[in-house]
Design an enzyme around this catalytic site. Structure first.
Site, PDB file in Angstrom:
ATOM      1  CD  GLN A  98      69.404  13.200 114.937  1.00 52.11           C
ATOM      2  OE1 GLN A  98      69.704  14.222 114.325  1.00 52.11           O
ATOM      3  NE2 GLN A  98      69.146  12.060 114.326  1.00 52.11           N
ATOM      4  CE1 TYR A 179      76.757  14.208 108.978  1.00 47.95           C
ATOM      5  CE2 TYR A 179      74.601  13.214 109.296  1.00 47.95           C
ATOM      6  CZ  TYR A 179      75.412  14.163 108.681  1.00 47.95           C
ATOM      7  OH  TYR A 179      74.880  15.051 107.771  1.00 47.95           O
ATOM      8  NE  ARG A 226      66.092   9.491 111.802  1.00 46.45           N
ATOM      9  CZ  ARG A 226      65.985  10.403 110.852  1.00 46.45           C
ATOM     10  NH1 ARG A 226      66.946  11.279 110.634  1.00 46.45           N
ATOM     11  NH2 ARG A 226      64.899  10.478 110.107  1.00 46.45           N
ATOM     12  N   GLY A 321      59.584  13.910 107.837  1.00 49.64           N
ATOM     13  CA  GLY A 321      60.559  14.995 107.843  1.00 49.64           C
ATOM     14  C   GLY A 321      60.064  16.181 107.055  1.00 49.64           C
ATOM     15  NE  ARG A 322      62.277  15.190 102.085  1.00 52.78           N
ATOM     16  CZ  ARG A 322      62.581  14.374 101.088  1.00 52.78           C
ATOM     17  NH1 ARG A 322      63.170  14.851 100.017  1.00 52.78           N
ATOM     18  NH2 ARG A 322      62.289  13.105 101.157  1.00 52.78           N
TER      19      ARG A 322
HETATM   20  C1  PHB Z   1      71.668  17.629 106.258  1.00 51.59           C
HETATM   21  O1  PHB Z   1      72.116  18.664 106.717  1.00 51.59           O
HETATM   22  O2  PHB Z   1      71.296  17.551 105.096  1.00 51.59           O
HETATM   23  C2  PHB Z   1      71.562  16.453 107.121  1.00 51.59           C
HETATM   24  C3  PHB Z   1      71.867  16.554 108.462  1.00 51.59           C
HETATM   25  C4  PHB Z   1      71.747  15.453 109.265  1.00 51.59           C
HETATM   26  C5  PHB Z   1      71.331  14.273 108.719  1.00 51.59           C
HETATM   27  C6  PHB Z   1      71.034  14.148 107.383  1.00 51.59           C
HETATM   28  C7  PHB Z   1      71.141  15.258 106.581  1.00 51.59           C
HETATM   29  O3  PHB Z   1      71.239  13.194 109.462  1.00 51.59           O
END
Ligand code: PHB
Length: 368
Positions: A98, A179, A226, A321-322
């Protein structure tokens, strides 16, 4: 009916199943923003994912916003990533990187010479970042000049080339979560009066330029993106016409024939229903222009939701993710409908092996 556990193609990338490991920031890079040897172990442990989207990785020195996140712009970083991609490939996995520019979600202490971070705007975000002093308010940014934007596009292009040199199967451009690219997309942030501000056509310009350049550099079949249409994270307030904005974005991306489009539904890592948004329309607008495209969904999917999404054709692949943090064997657990281990939030950011490479596979004793 298509199964979550069947192989498929994600652009040029042949994958063994439709389960994707989502990018996860873990803040364990070593000196010079180089990924560590522990990261090699971590990713190899998770190589049974159909595709790993490796953690958000800076495209340049300026792109950094958090302590100890890795980069992909120096030979030293490329060499370290190469060891990781070789090991993941040897374990049968596929992996894209990414590409990240945080824009204004940064702090002067993380910038070379202590200079201001850059953005579409000079307005400061109401957000925190993690530095060597712990969590602190992000710093006021400097608005990028019009004549600097070609250099930003060139930095994405260079980082994409570095990623492919490092052995990645492709790249995902991070255009989500408030971002840099999202700071151009949303009218709640972007207050420019030049060709990159104002109309939807202008605010989507940087996204389309970056995606065109990266696809040209490494091949569209190895390039994904994304998006997160309604997430409020990192002070990304709702766009005044979010549906129209993101419909337009995906309609412009479709002709590029990218490998995949990855959508975070709802609030990143949070509620899926924080605001109304029609993802089915978004998908049909995209697929109309790219019928062979791969639609990747993410955010809070349970096993049943993922099975249903793929079986119904609402999604081609599902990113978790998690659950991948605490279940390195997530694919096997989902397949056999085994219970999932819980993630320890205390070891999410920074530190060493604890909470990183010591989560056990199912029914194996927990490594100390
Ligand atoms: C995070 O560090 O919590 C984080 C980083 C990148 C993302 C979202 C969250 O796209």
């Amino acid at each position: 009916m298509t199964s979550l556990f069947e192989p498929t193609q994600i652009g040029d990338i042949a994958v063994a199943n439709r389960i994707v490991m989502a990018p996860l920031t873990r803040n364990r890079a070593v000196a010079h923003q180089v990924p560590s040897d522990l990261a090699l172990t971590y990713y190899v442990q998770r190589a049974s994912a159909g595709l790993i989207v490796a953690e958000a990785t800076q495209i340049s020195r300026e792109a950094q916003g958090y302590l100890d996140t890795p980069g992909t712009y120096t030979p030293e970083q490329v060499a370290a990533w190469r060891k990781i991609t070789d090991a993941v490939h040897a374990a049968g996995g596929k992996m894209v990187l990414q590409l990240w520019h945080v824009g204004r979600i940064s702090h002067v202490s993380l910038q070379e010479g202590g200079i201001a971070p850059v953005s579409s705007t000079a307005k400061v975000a109401v957000a925190k970042t993690f530095t060597s002093d712990g969590f602190v308010d992000v710093s006021p940014p400097r608005a990028l000049r019009l004549d600097e934007l070609p250099r930003i596009v060139a930095d994405y292009r260079h980082a994409a080339r570095c990623a492919v040199q490092a052995g990645f199967d492709g790249v995902e451009v991070h255009a989500a979560n408030g971002y840099l690219i999202d700071q151009f997309l949303r009218d709640s942030i972007n207050d420019r009066t030049d060709a990159y501000g104002g109309s939807i056509a202008n605010r989507t310009r940087l996204l389309v330029e970056v995606m065109t350049a990266v696809a040209q550099e490494v091949g569209a079949g190895r390039t994904g993106v994304r998006l997160s249409p309604i997430t409020p994270v990192n002070d990304a307030q709702q766009d005044s016409h979010a549906q129209a904005l993101f419909n337009s974005a995906v309609e412009q991306l479709a002709p590029l024939k990218l490998a995949f489009l990855h959508v975070i539904e709802g609030q990143t890592g949070g509620a899926r229903d924080i605001a109304a948004f029609d993802y089915a329309t978004l998908r049909s607008r995209y697929m109309a222009g790219n019928p062979k495209g791969c639609w990747m969904v993410n955010n809070g999917y349970t096993r049943q939701m993922a099975l249903d999404a793929v079986a119904s054709g609402a999604a081609d692949v599902v990113a978790f993710g998690r659950p991948f943090i605490s279940n390195p064997d997530l694919v096997a657990r989902l397949k056999a409908d085994l219970p999932l281990a819980k993630m320890n939030p205390k070891t999410l950011y920074g530190g060493g092996a604890e909470g990183y490479t010591d989560y056990a596979v199912h029914s194996a004793p927990n490594a100390a």
